[in-house]
Motif scaffolding. Structure first.
Motif, short mmCIF file in Angstrom:
data_model
loop_
_atom_site.label_atom_id
_atom_site.label_comp_id
_atom_site.label_asym_id
_atom_site.label_seq_id
_atom_site.Cartn_x
_atom_site.Cartn_y
_atom_site.Cartn_z
N MET A 1 18.43 62.01 31.43
CA MET A 1 19.21 62.02 32.66
C MET A 1 19.90 60.67 32.91
O MET A 1 21.05 60.64 33.35
CB MET A 1 18.27 62.38 33.83
N GLU A 2 19.18 59.61 32.61
CA GLU A 2 19.73 58.26 32.81
C GLU A 2 20.92 58.02 31.89
O GLU A 2 21.91 57.41 32.29
CB GLU A 2 18.64 57.20 32.56
N LYS A 3 20.83 58.53 30.64
CA LYS A 3 21.94 58.36 29.69
C LYS A 3 23.18 59.11 30.18
O LYS A 3 24.30 58.63 30.02
CB LYS A 3 21.53 58.86 28.31
N ALA A 4 22.98 60.29 30.75
CA ALA A 4 24.11 61.07 31.26
C ALA A 4 24.80 60.34 32.40
O ALA A 4 26.03 60.29 32.47
CB ALA A 4 23.64 62.46 31.70
N LYS A 5 24.02 59.76 33.31
CA LYS A 5 24.59 59.00 34.43
C LYS A 5 25.38 57.80 33.92
O LYS A 5 26.47 57.51 34.41
CB LYS A 5 23.49 58.53 35.38
N LYS A 6 24.81 57.11 32.94
CA LYS A 6 25.47 55.94 32.38
C LYS A 6 26.79 56.35 31.69
O LYS A 6 27.81 55.69 31.84
CB LYS A 6 24.53 55.26 31.37
N PHE A 7 26.75 57.47 30.96
CA PHE A 7 27.95 58.00 30.29
C PHE A 7 29.02 58.34 31.32
O PHE A 7 30.19 57.98 31.16
CB PHE A 7 27.58 59.23 29.45
N LEU A 8 28.62 59.07 32.38
CA LEU A 8 29.59 59.47 33.41
C LEU A 8 30.18 58.26 34.11
O LEU A 8 31.38 58.23 34.41
CB LEU A 8 28.92 60.41 34.42
N LYS A 9 29.36 57.26 34.39
CA LYS A 9 29.85 56.06 35.05
C LYS A 9 30.84 55.31 34.15
O LYS A 9 31.90 54.88 34.61
CB LYS A 9 28.69 55.14 35.43
N ARG A 10 30.49 55.20 32.88
CA ARG A 10 31.33 54.45 31.95
C ARG A 10 32.67 55.13 31.69
O ARG A 10 33.71 54.49 31.58
CB ARG A 10 30.59 54.25 30.64
N TYR A 11 32.66 56.46 31.58
CA TYR A 11 33.87 57.20 31.22
C TYR A 11 34.45 57.99 32.39
O TYR A 11 35.19 58.94 32.18
CB TYR A 11 33.59 58.12 30.03
N LYS A 12 34.14 57.57 33.59
CA LYS A 12 34.57 58.29 34.80
C LYS A 12 36.09 58.47 34.84
O LYS A 12 36.58 59.58 35.04
CB LYS A 12 34.07 57.53 36.04
N ILE A 13 36.82 57.41 34.65
CA ILE A 13 38.28 57.49 34.75
C ILE A 13 38.84 58.40 33.66
O ILE A 13 39.71 59.24 33.92
CB ILE A 13 38.92 56.09 34.70
N PHE A 14 38.35 58.26 32.43
CA PHE A 14 38.80 59.11 31.34
C PHE A 14 38.54 60.58 31.66
O PHE A 14 39.41 61.44 31.46
CB PHE A 14 38.10 58.73 30.03
N LEU A 15 37.35 60.89 32.17
CA LEU A 15 36.99 62.27 32.47
C LEU A 15 37.85 62.83 33.61
O LEU A 15 38.27 63.99 33.55
CB LEU A 15 35.50 62.37 32.81
N ILE A 16 38.14 62.02 34.60
CA ILE A 16 39.00 62.46 35.71
C ILE A 16 40.40 62.77 35.18
O ILE A 16 41.00 63.80 35.52
CB ILE A 16 39.05 61.40 36.83
N LEU A 17 40.93 61.87 34.33
CA LEU A 17 42.27 62.10 33.77
C LEU A 17 42.30 63.33 32.86
O LEU A 17 43.27 64.10 32.87
CB LEU A 17 42.74 60.87 33.01
N ALA A 18 41.24 63.55 32.09
CA ALA A 18 41.17 64.75 31.24
C ALA A 18 41.15 66.01 32.10
O ALA A 18 41.83 67.00 31.79
CB ALA A 18 39.93 64.68 30.34
N ALA A 19 40.39 65.98 33.20
CA ALA A 19 40.33 67.13 34.11
C ALA A 19 41.71 67.37 34.74
O ALA A 19 42.15 68.52 34.86
CB ALA A 19 39.26 66.91 35.17
N LEU A 20 42.38 66.29 35.15
CA LEU A 20 43.72 66.43 35.72
C LEU A 20 44.70 67.02 34.71
O LEU A 20 45.52 67.87 35.05
CB LEU A 20 44.24 65.08 36.21
N ASN A 21 44.61 66.56 33.46
CA ASN A 21 45.46 67.13 32.40
C ASN A 21 45.19 68.62 32.23
O ASN A 21 46.12 69.41 32.05
CB ASN A 21 45.23 66.40 31.07
N LEU A 22 43.93 69.01 32.29
CA LEU A 22 43.56 70.41 32.16
C LEU A 22 44.14 71.24 33.31
O LEU A 22 44.74 72.30 33.08
CB LEU A 22 42.04 70.55 32.11
N VAL A 23 44.02 70.73 34.53
CA VAL A 23 44.56 71.44 35.70
C VAL A 23 46.08 71.55 35.59
O VAL A 23 46.65 72.62 35.83
CB VAL A 23 44.14 70.72 37.02
N ILE A 24 46.74 70.46 35.20
CA ILE A 24 48.20 70.49 35.04
C ILE A 24 48.59 71.52 33.99
O ILE A 24 49.55 72.27 34.16
CB ILE A 24 48.74 69.09 34.69
N GLY A 25 47.84 71.55 32.88
CA GLY A 25 48.12 72.51 31.81
C GLY A 25 47.96 73.94 32.27
O GLY A 25 48.71 74.82 31.84
#
Length: 181
Positions: A1-25
């Motif tokens: 669980m701790e690794k997942a939180k660390k991953f999400l925190k580190r790549y938060k901006i990338f994941l948000i942009l990927a989600a936005l690209n998906l919604v736009i698509g």
């Protein structure tokens, strides 16, 4: 669980942009395709530029001793340190995002924060190949005036940031650069 939180925190901006690209698509497939094409182009450009930069940074890290960096670019280096920082920024190749790893290495090696600001400013505005292109396109007089104003601006901004930025923020920048080592 701790690794997942660390991953999400580190790549938060990338994941948000990927989600936005998906919604736009999903909303507009044409714009989504263009967005993916531009993203692919930008990633390929970064992958072509960053490896040579990191190789050069590794060599700088190994070949230049901390004592040498402190002597020539540290707090008491004066005009010599500023000139070296300006030269590093002006002679550099690559886009501005490649300058930040260089700034980190300079901080780790003992360069003053002011000289790092000067290097970043020079990297963004006074690259030698671009000056040559500018002179051939816009004329020597225009280029000389713009370069002179840029130099004044870079030095002014670097000195103002040195004066106005609290010492704890400067120390935090150096600490973060040391953590990346």
């Amino acid at each position: 669980m701790e690794k997942a939180k660390k991953f999400l925190k580190r790549y938060k901006i990338f994941l948000i942009l990927a989600a936005l690209n998906l919604v736009i698509g999903l909303v507009s497939p044409e714009i989504g395709k263009e967005s993916l094409r531009l993203t692919k182009s930008n990633v390929l450009e970064m992958l072509s530029i960053l490896p040579p930069i990191f190789v050069l940074l590794g060599l700088l890290d190994v070949w230049v001793k901390r004592e040498t960096m402190v002597k020539y670019m540290g707090k008491g280096s004066g005009i010599v340190g500023s000139f070296i920082a300006f030269f590093i920024g002006s002679a550099a190749a690559g886009p501005l995002y490649a300058a930040f790893p260089v700034a980190g290495v300079l901080l780790r090696k003992g360069s003053s924060v002011t000289n790092v600001y000067i290097m970043l400013g020079a990297w963004s505005t006074t690259k030698i190949p671009l000056l040559l292109f500018e002179a051939s396109s816009m004329g020597l007089k225009f280029t000389a005036i713009r370069l002179g104003m840029s130099i004044i601006g870079i030095i002014t901004i670097a000195l103002l940031m040195e004066k106005l930025l609290p010492q704890e923020d400067k120390d935090d920048m150096v600490r973060r650069a040391m953590e990346k080592a």
